[in-house]
Motif scaffolding. Structure first.
Motif, PDB file in Angstrom:
ATOM      1  N   TRP A  34      -3.479  -9.958   6.169  1.00 37.75           N
ATOM      2  CA  TRP A  34      -4.173  -8.713   5.790  1.00 37.75           C
ATOM      3  C   TRP A  34      -3.269  -7.839   4.927  1.00 37.75           C
ATOM      4  N   LYS A  35      -2.000  -7.710   5.328  1.00 41.37           N
ATOM      5  CA  LYS A  35      -1.048  -6.898   4.555  1.00 41.37           C
ATOM      6  C   LYS A  35      -0.848  -7.481   3.164  1.00 41.37           C
ATOM      7  N   LEU A  36      -0.705  -8.804   3.084  1.00 41.00           N
ATOM      8  CA  LEU A  36      -0.482  -9.440   1.791  1.00 41.00           C
ATOM      9  C   LEU A  36      -1.693  -9.268   0.866  1.00 41.00           C
ATOM     10  N   ALA A  37      -2.895  -9.302   1.460  1.00 37.32           N
ATOM     11  CA  ALA A  37      -4.111  -9.102   0.645  1.00 37.32           C
ATOM     12  C   ALA A  37      -4.182  -7.673   0.109  1.00 37.32           C
ATOM     13  N   CYS A  38      -3.817  -6.688   0.954  1.00 39.31           N
ATOM     14  CA  CYS A  38      -3.805  -5.286   0.504  1.00 39.31           C
ATOM     15  C   CYS A  38      -2.829  -5.099  -0.653  1.00 39.31           C
ATOM     16  N   LEU A  39      -1.646  -5.683  -0.519  1.00 37.49           N
ATOM     17  CA  LEU A  39      -0.610  -5.524  -1.544  1.00 37.49           C
ATOM     18  C   LEU A  39      -1.022  -6.251  -2.832  1.00 37.49           C
ATOM     19  N   HIS A  40      -1.566  -7.449  -2.693  1.00 38.78           N
ATOM     20  CA  HIS A  40      -2.007  -8.206  -3.880  1.00 38.78           C
ATOM     21  C   HIS A  40      -3.042  -7.407  -4.658  1.00 38.78           C
ATOM     22  N   ARG A  41      -4.027  -6.876  -3.953  1.00 43.33           N
ATOM     23  CA  ARG A  41      -5.096  -6.112  -4.641  1.00 43.33           C
ATOM     24  C   ARG A  41      -4.503  -4.885  -5.325  1.00 43.33           C
ATOM     25  N   ALA A  42      -3.639  -4.178  -4.590  1.00 43.38           N
ATOM     26  CA  ALA A  42      -3.088  -2.917  -5.117  1.00 43.38           C
ATOM     27  C   ALA A  42      -2.252  -3.149  -6.370  1.00 43.38           C
ATOM     28  N   PHE A  43      -1.488  -4.238  -6.397  1.00 48.15           N
ATOM     29  CA  PHE A  43      -0.610  -4.502  -7.542  1.00 48.15           C
ATOM     30  C   PHE A  43      -1.358  -5.091  -8.741  1.00 48.15           C
ATOM     31  N   THR A  44      -2.549  -5.675  -8.488  1.00 50.67           N
ATOM     32  CA  THR A  44      -3.191  -6.443  -9.569  1.00 50.67           C
ATOM     33  C   THR A  44      -4.492  -5.836 -10.078  1.00 50.67           C
ATOM     34  N   GLU A  45      -4.877  -4.654  -9.565  1.00 51.56           N
ATOM     35  CA  GLU A  45      -6.194  -4.108  -9.989  1.00 51.56           C
ATOM     36  C   GLU A  45      -6.101  -3.286 -11.274  1.00 51.56           C
ATOM     37  N   GLY A  46      -4.942  -3.288 -11.885  1.00 49.19           N
ATOM     38  CA  GLY A  46      -4.850  -2.797 -13.262  1.00 49.19           C
ATOM     39  C   GLY A  46      -4.269  -1.426 -13.484  1.00 49.19           C
ATOM     40  N   ASP A  47      -4.116  -0.600 -12.434  1.00 44.68           N
ATOM     41  CA  ASP A  47      -3.607   0.771 -12.657  1.00 44.68           C
ATOM     42  C   ASP A  47      -2.108   0.897 -12.382  1.00 44.68           C
ATOM     43  N   GLU A 235      -6.725   1.826   3.821  1.00 46.95           N
ATOM     44  CA  GLU A 235      -7.355   0.727   4.564  1.00 46.95           C
ATOM     45  C   GLU A 235      -6.689   0.623   5.936  1.00 46.95           C
ATOM     46  N   VAL A 236      -7.468   0.272   6.936  1.00 48.74           N
ATOM     47  CA  VAL A 236      -6.937   0.225   8.309  1.00 48.74           C
ATOM     48  C   VAL A 236      -7.266  -1.104   8.966  1.00 48.74           C
ATOM     49  N   TYR A 237      -6.280  -1.644   9.626  1.00 45.72           N
ATOM     50  CA  TYR A 237      -6.418  -2.890  10.406  1.00 45.72           C
ATOM     51  C   TYR A 237      -6.245  -2.510  11.867  1.00 45.72           C
ATOM     52  N   THR A 238      -7.199  -2.931  12.704  1.00 48.87           N
ATOM     53  CA  THR A 238      -7.077  -2.686  14.147  1.00 48.87           C
ATOM     54  C   THR A 238      -6.632  -3.973  14.828  1.00 48.87           C
ATOM     55  N   LEU A 239      -5.572  -3.873  15.623  1.00 56.03           N
ATOM     56  CA  LEU A 239      -5.010  -5.095  16.211  1.00 56.03           C
ATOM     57  C   LEU A 239      -5.931  -5.705  17.254  1.00 56.03           C
ATOM     58  N   PRO A 240      -6.265  -6.996  17.104  1.00 52.64           N
ATOM     59  CA  PRO A 240      -6.941  -7.708  18.199  1.00 52.64           C
ATOM     60  C   PRO A 240      -5.983  -7.800  19.400  1.00 52.64           C
ATOM     61  N   GLN A 241      -6.526  -7.988  20.575  1.00 56.27           N
ATOM     62  CA  GLN A 241      -5.728  -8.004  21.808  1.00 56.27           C
ATOM     63  C   GLN A 241      -4.563  -8.991  21.712  1.00 56.27           C
ATOM     64  N   THR A 251      -1.305   0.199  17.685  1.00 55.65           N
ATOM     65  CA  THR A 251      -2.743  -0.079  17.861  1.00 55.65           C
ATOM     66  C   THR A 251      -3.404  -0.475  16.547  1.00 55.65           C
ATOM     67  N   GLY A 252      -2.793  -0.042  15.442  1.00 59.24           N
ATOM     68  CA  GLY A 252      -3.389  -0.365  14.144  1.00 59.24           C
ATOM     69  C   GLY A 252      -2.330  -0.304  13.062  1.00 59.24           C
ATOM     70  N   VAL A 253      -2.692  -0.764  11.894  1.00 62.34           N
ATOM     71  CA  VAL A 253      -1.815  -0.721  10.722  1.00 62.34           C
ATOM     72  C   VAL A 253      -2.598  -0.090   9.572  1.00 62.34           C
ATOM     73  N   PHE A 254      -1.956   0.832   8.848  1.00 59.91           N
ATOM     74  CA  PHE A 254      -2.643   1.409   7.680  1.00 59.91           C
ATOM     75  C   PHE A 254      -1.997   0.924   6.393  1.00 59.91           C
ATOM     76  N   PHE A 255      -2.830   0.865   5.360  1.00 63.24           N
ATOM     77  CA  PHE A 255      -2.336   0.623   3.998  1.00 63.24           C
ATOM     78  C   PHE A 255      -2.858   1.762   3.122  1.00 63.24           C
ATOM     79  N   ALA A 256      -1.941   2.490   2.511  1.00 63.00           N
ATOM     80  CA  ALA A 256      -2.343   3.606   1.630  1.00 63.00           C
ATOM     81  C   ALA A 256      -1.850   3.342   0.215  1.00 63.00           C
ATOM     82  N   LYS A 257      -2.768   3.488  -0.757  1.00 62.86           N
ATOM     83  CA  LYS A 257      -2.374   3.484  -2.172  1.00 62.86           C
ATOM     84  C   LYS A 257      -2.538   4.900  -2.668  1.00 62.86           C
TER      85      LYS A 257
END
Ligand code: JIL
Length: 261
Positions: A34-47, A235-241, A251-257
């Protein structure tokens, strides 16, 4: 806060957080993909663009710059502890003996980029090519890096993962640290921030319990605004048990751009 980091154990920390189940590339609900997908999108969406990317509080990890190394020609890694900077140097020198094999991470990011997983060697070569320095940092200092480290204009992009909340005793300190690192960023530059939600402690090694300021989404958004950033996306990820593995109470992880005003 510094005292509790004297016994930080990079190898244990990597084992706790960067091996399965938290780093299981076969599971769609695993945290690291999930973290890698957030970073990939953020770095490659053009801005996001420029010359210099700085990673604040790298720890002993490299996953956070595996997408960014394709966008920037110069990358500076930083951490407070020599044991972590040594772990990063170990990988950079490519002579073996490092605490974690980053190959599965490199393969996964290659797949996100539409490349064959076997292209991981080229990606590793690119990452080693663009890393120009591995430097000390202290986010509690109004000048977190040595003055001559950055060009006068500042970095074009900052990335920081799981650092600020883990070294701040309270929310005001977290917000001040955000402001301190913001001074390293040029106006209009981007901040990619990953952090823990609801975490009050984590283990940085066997018996090495380190306090964390527990954050919620609203506090993260307010702190970013208060320290001079415009939030682009949260974006927020909620940890499964079964991702609660006894090494922290996150309890969760956030990704902020965000963008520096
Ligand atoms: N004053 C300072 N300035 C800058 N860096 C400093 C300073 N003091 C210590 N440091 C530096 O900051 C540290 C960064 S590692 C912090 C770990 N954060 C908590 C941990 C991480 C984690 C990872 C993954 C997942 N998950 O769910 O997949 C959850 C969690 C939640 N627990 C360490 O590198 C130290 O060296």
């Amino acid at each position: 806060m510094a005292a509790c980091y004297q016994k930080f154990d990079p190898a244990a920390y990597l084992q706790y957080n960067y091996t399965p189940p938290r780093a299981d590339f076969a599971r769609k609900d695993s945290i690291v993909p999930w973290k890698l997908a957030c970073l990939h999108r953020a770095f490659t969406e053009g801005d996001v663009s420029g010359e210099l990317l700085v990673d604040i509080g790298s720890g002993p990890t490299l996953y956070q710059v595996m997408s960014g190394c394709e966008v920037f020609n110069k990358l500076i890694l930083t951490d407070f502890l020599e044991v972590n900077r040594q772990e990063l140097r170990c990988w950079l020198q490519n002579e073996g003996g490092c605490s974690l094999d980053w190959t599965p991470y490199l393969e996964h990011v290659c797949k996100l980029e539409g490349k064959r997983p076997s292209a991981w060697k080229e990606k590793a070569g690119r990452l080693r090519h663009v890393i120009s320095d591995i430097l000390p940092v202290d986010v509690h200092c109004s000048q977190p890096l040595a003055p001559e480290t950055l060009p006068l204009a500042g970095a074009d992009c900052l990335v920081s993962c799981f650092c600020l909340e883990s070294v701040s005793p309270d929310l005001p300190a977290f917000t001040r640290a955000l402001g301190h690192i913001g001074k390293l960023l040029r106006p209009g530059g981007h901040l990619l921030l990953i952090g823990a939600l609801g975490e009050s402690y984590y283990f940085g090694g066997p018996g090495v319990r380190i306090p964390v300021v527990p954050l919620n989404e609203a506090q993260v958004c307010d702190s970013l605004k208060e320290s001079g950033y415009t939030l682009i996306r949260l974006e927020v990820y909620t940890l499964p048990q079964d991702m609660q593995v006894g090494v922290d109470d996150v309890t969760g992880v956030f990704f902020a751009k965000a963008k520096k005003e």
